[in-house]
Design an enzyme around this catalytic site. Structure first.
Site, mmCIF file in Angstrom:
data_model
loop_
_atom_site.group_PDB
_atom_site.id
_atom_site.type_symbol
_atom_site.label_atom_id
_atom_site.label_comp_id
_atom_site.label_asym_id
_atom_site.label_seq_id
_atom_site.Cartn_x
_atom_site.Cartn_y
_atom_site.Cartn_z
ATOM 1 N N HIS A 72 0.467 -1.108 -0.258
ATOM 2 C CA HIS A 72 0.010 -0.214 0.275
ATOM 3 C C HIS A 72 0.640 1.313 0.336
ATOM 4 O O HIS A 72 2.052 0.921 0.688
ATOM 5 C CB HIS A 72 -1.104 0.492 1.138
ATOM 6 C CG HIS A 72 -1.920 -0.711 1.480
ATOM 7 N ND1 HIS A 72 -1.732 -2.188 2.159
ATOM 8 C CD2 HIS A 72 -3.358 -0.983 1.077
ATOM 9 C CE1 HIS A 72 -3.044 -2.766 1.865
ATOM 10 N NE2 HIS A 72 -3.546 -2.086 1.466
ATOM 11 N N ASP A 111 2.244 2.163 3.151
ATOM 12 C CA ASP A 111 2.950 0.757 3.778
ATOM 13 C C ASP A 111 4.877 1.871 3.335
ATOM 14 O O ASP A 111 5.212 1.748 4.316
ATOM 15 C CB ASP A 111 2.658 0.092 3.331
ATOM 16 C CG ASP A 111 1.634 -0.277 4.076
ATOM 17 O OD1 ASP A 111 0.642 -0.093 4.780
ATOM 18 O OD2 ASP A 111 1.168 -1.216 3.005
ATOM 19 N N GLU A 150 -11.701 -6.495 -4.779
ATOM 20 C CA GLU A 150 -10.429 -7.985 -3.686
ATOM 21 C C GLU A 150 -11.794 -7.590 -3.013
ATOM 22 O O GLU A 150 -12.368 -6.750 -2.101
ATOM 23 C CB GLU A 150 -9.489 -6.990 -2.509
ATOM 24 C CG GLU A 150 -8.888 -8.171 -1.481
ATOM 25 C CD GLU A 150 -7.883 -7.712 -1.029
ATOM 26 O OE1 GLU A 150 -7.583 -8.218 -0.097
ATOM 27 O OE2 GLU A 150 -6.935 -7.697 -1.609
ATOM 28 N N HIS A 182 -11.400 -13.599 3.896
ATOM 29 C CA HIS A 182 -12.661 -12.532 2.957
ATOM 30 C C HIS A 182 -13.906 -13.845 2.614
ATOM 31 O O HIS A 182 -15.284 -13.890 2.839
ATOM 32 C CB HIS A 182 -12.644 -12.023 1.953
ATOM 33 C CG HIS A 182 -10.956 -11.078 2.645
ATOM 34 N ND1 HIS A 182 -10.722 -9.765 1.509
ATOM 35 C CD2 HIS A 182 -11.079 -10.279 3.808
ATOM 36 C CE1 HIS A 182 -10.349 -9.535 2.166
ATOM 37 N NE2 HIS A 182 -10.429 -8.933 3.888
ATOM 38 N N ASP A 240 -4.235 -13.446 -2.472
ATOM 39 C CA ASP A 240 -4.412 -13.293 -1.108
ATOM 40 C C ASP A 240 -4.251 -14.975 -0.171
ATOM 41 O O ASP A 240 -5.222 -14.716 0.131
ATOM 42 C CB ASP A 240 -5.265 -12.179 -0.327
ATOM 43 C CG ASP A 240 -4.422 -10.550 -1.107
ATOM 44 O OD1 ASP A 240 -3.157 -10.376 -0.979
ATOM 45 O OD2 ASP A 240 -5.021 -10.051 0.381
ATOM 46 N N ASP A 254 -11.594 -10.821 10.456
ATOM 47 C CA ASP A 254 -10.212 -11.324 9.119
ATOM 48 C C ASP A 254 -9.145 -11.736 10.230
ATOM 49 O O ASP A 254 -8.015 -10.837 10.622
ATOM 50 C CB ASP A 254 -9.893 -10.071 8.396
ATOM 51 C CG ASP A 254 -9.540 -10.637 7.708
ATOM 52 O OD1 ASP A 254 -8.872 -11.063 6.985
ATOM 53 O OD2 ASP A 254 -9.300 -9.403 6.085
ATOM 54 N N ASP A 305 -5.972 -13.264 9.320
ATOM 55 C CA ASP A 305 -4.528 -13.321 8.033
ATOM 56 C C ASP A 305 -3.716 -14.251 8.537
ATOM 57 O O ASP A 305 -2.867 -13.735 8.725
ATOM 58 C CB ASP A 305 -4.476 -11.534 8.143
ATOM 59 C CG ASP A 305 -5.284 -10.782 7.170
ATOM 60 O OD1 ASP A 305 -6.456 -10.949 6.854
ATOM 61 O OD2 ASP A 305 -5.708 -9.886 7.653
#
Length: 440
Positions: free
Chosen positions: A104, A107, A235, A274, A299, A310, A312
């Protein structure tokens, strides 16, 4: 502040050691040069390390703060922090020997006091990326813009009730897309973030969908203007942070893309966690995207079956991954997409090398599952069973029905004349599940 001279204990790139490798930091299944289905394994899996979870996350959760205490997470000079973070990031890419990374905008570079300053910061860090990429193998799978963290986006970006916020978001996406293009990115992701609603009492859904459709159209127009060749990727995510998001799942995104005439330029970036939040399986979302012609990239992570958000986590479930890769192989594999580790280590995993172990373990899990999927595809254990189940539709009558050569009355009269009494056949679910287990 300066980047630590040596952050990771590991110094040599991770290499393939085989299933019996004694070192915990060796690939047991991911032999990148192994030829599978006519291509090297590295070219099939196209692994990418994500910048945000790997380099930016501090180890916090809703009930507790920072646990990682990375040296580049704190300091008084934001650009110096960003440069130090880039040093560690590219060392991580080197150690893992991955072909791609993703980021991103915020980031990679700090936000400024205004859009112009933010764009300047992003381009300065992109200069560093470009220099580092010149001497390393790693390339950019995709870039994206963070249109959800800043306070201005609390009511969305493209779907915001204020057109000034819409315009600011357009400026941010333009800069991120142009940097992605400059760095040779193979895709560009439009992640919805807060494009949704918390209550319909203050939401005009049709207006917001039209705004979102116009925003994506503007990005498509700019993509062609600057000559960016890769697809744009949306996404799907059903909820979190909003109660309902407009990119809920693959089916919803397809309907949106069709309504706003975006199917030619936009595909989907699908995430396991997701899919679960939407009430689907990862396999379902990939199979549907393949069927609708919108499959783009993945992803790769997993959720926790006992938690409703989420999480992750790094993907480690070989059985789930095997059927996922079987779907991907059936569809011809990736083109510009790949496997992006949108995953974060647990907040108790505070040692620097825990980050390497997580990636190595998940890369091995993916490789092992991919090899199993390849064998299943070659043997036809699932595809042959599927072909047999639908064999009637491949016959002359089935083809005639689908080609529009039979009316409703034709079909009814045919049954009346023949007196046929079709009987159901077993779906053989347990048998097929046991077949998969033989290969995983």
């Amino acid at each position: 502040m300066n980047a630590p001279a040596r952050f990771f204990e590991t110094t040599a790139p991770i290499s393939f050691g085989g299933p019996q490798a004694p070192s915990p930091l060796a690939f047991r299944w991911y032999d990148k040069d192994r030829i599978v289905q006519g291509k090297r394994l590295e070219e099939h899996l196209r692994f990418a390390v994500c910048y945000w979870h790997s380099l930016c996350w501090v180890g916090s959760d809703p009930f507790g703060g920072e646990t990682f205490l990375r040296p580049w997470h704190h300091g008084t000079d934001a650009m110096e922090i960003a440069r130090a973070k880039a040093d560690v990031a590219f060392e991580l890419f080197r150690l893992l020997d991955v072909p791609f990374f993703t980021f991103h905008d915020v980031d990679a570079a700090p936000e400024g006091q205004n859009l112009a300053e933010s764009v300047k910061n992003l381009n300065a860090i992109a200069d560093i990326f470009e220099q580092k990429m010149a001497s390393q193998k790693v390339r950019l799978l995709w870039g994206t813009a963070n249109l959800f963290s800043n306070r201005r986006y609390m009511a969305g970006a493209a779907t915001n009730p204020d057109p000034q916020v819409f315009s600011y978001a357009a400026g941010q996406v333009r800069a991120a897309l142009e940097v992605t293009h400059r760095l040779g990115g193979q895709n560009y992701v439009l992640w919805g973030g807060r494009e949704g609603y918390e209550t319909l009492l203050n939401t005009d859904m049709k207006r917001e969908l039209d705004q979102l459709g116009r925003f994506v159209s503007l990005v498509v127009e700019h993509k062609h203007k600057i000559g960016f060749q890769g697809p744009l990727l949306i996404e799907p995510k059903p909820k979190e942070p909003t109660k309902h998001q407009y990119d809920f799942d693959v089916a919803t995104c397809y309907g949106f893309l069709e309504r706003y005439d975006l199917l030619k330029d936009v595909k989907l970036n699908i995430e396991q966690n997701h899919a679960i939040l939407a009430g689907h399986s990862f396999q379902h979302e990939i199979a549907l995207a393949q069927a609708l012609g919108v499959f783009g990239s993945l992803d790769i992570n997993r959720g926790d079956d006992l938690l409703g958000w989420d999480t992750d986590q790094f993907a480690m479930n070989g059985q789930e991954l095997a059927v996922v890769f079987h779907e991907i192989l059936k569809g011809g594999g990736f083109t510009t997409g790949g496997l992006n580790f949108d995953a974060k280590i647990r907040r108790q995993s505070i040692d620097p090398d825990d980050l390497i172990h997580a990636h190595v373990g998940s890369m091995d899990a993916c490789a092992r599952a991919f090899l199993a999927a390849s064998v299943m595809l070659d043997s036809g254990v699932l595809t042959d069973a599927l072909k047999e189940r639908y064999a009637g539709w491949d016959g002359p009558e089935g083809r005639a029905i689908l080609a529009g050569e039979r009316s409703l009355a034709d079909l009814a009269d045919r049954v009346l004349r023949s007196g046929s009494d079709p009987q159901p056949r077993s779906g053989r679910q347990e048998f097929l599940e046991s077949l998969v287990n033989r290969y995983v």
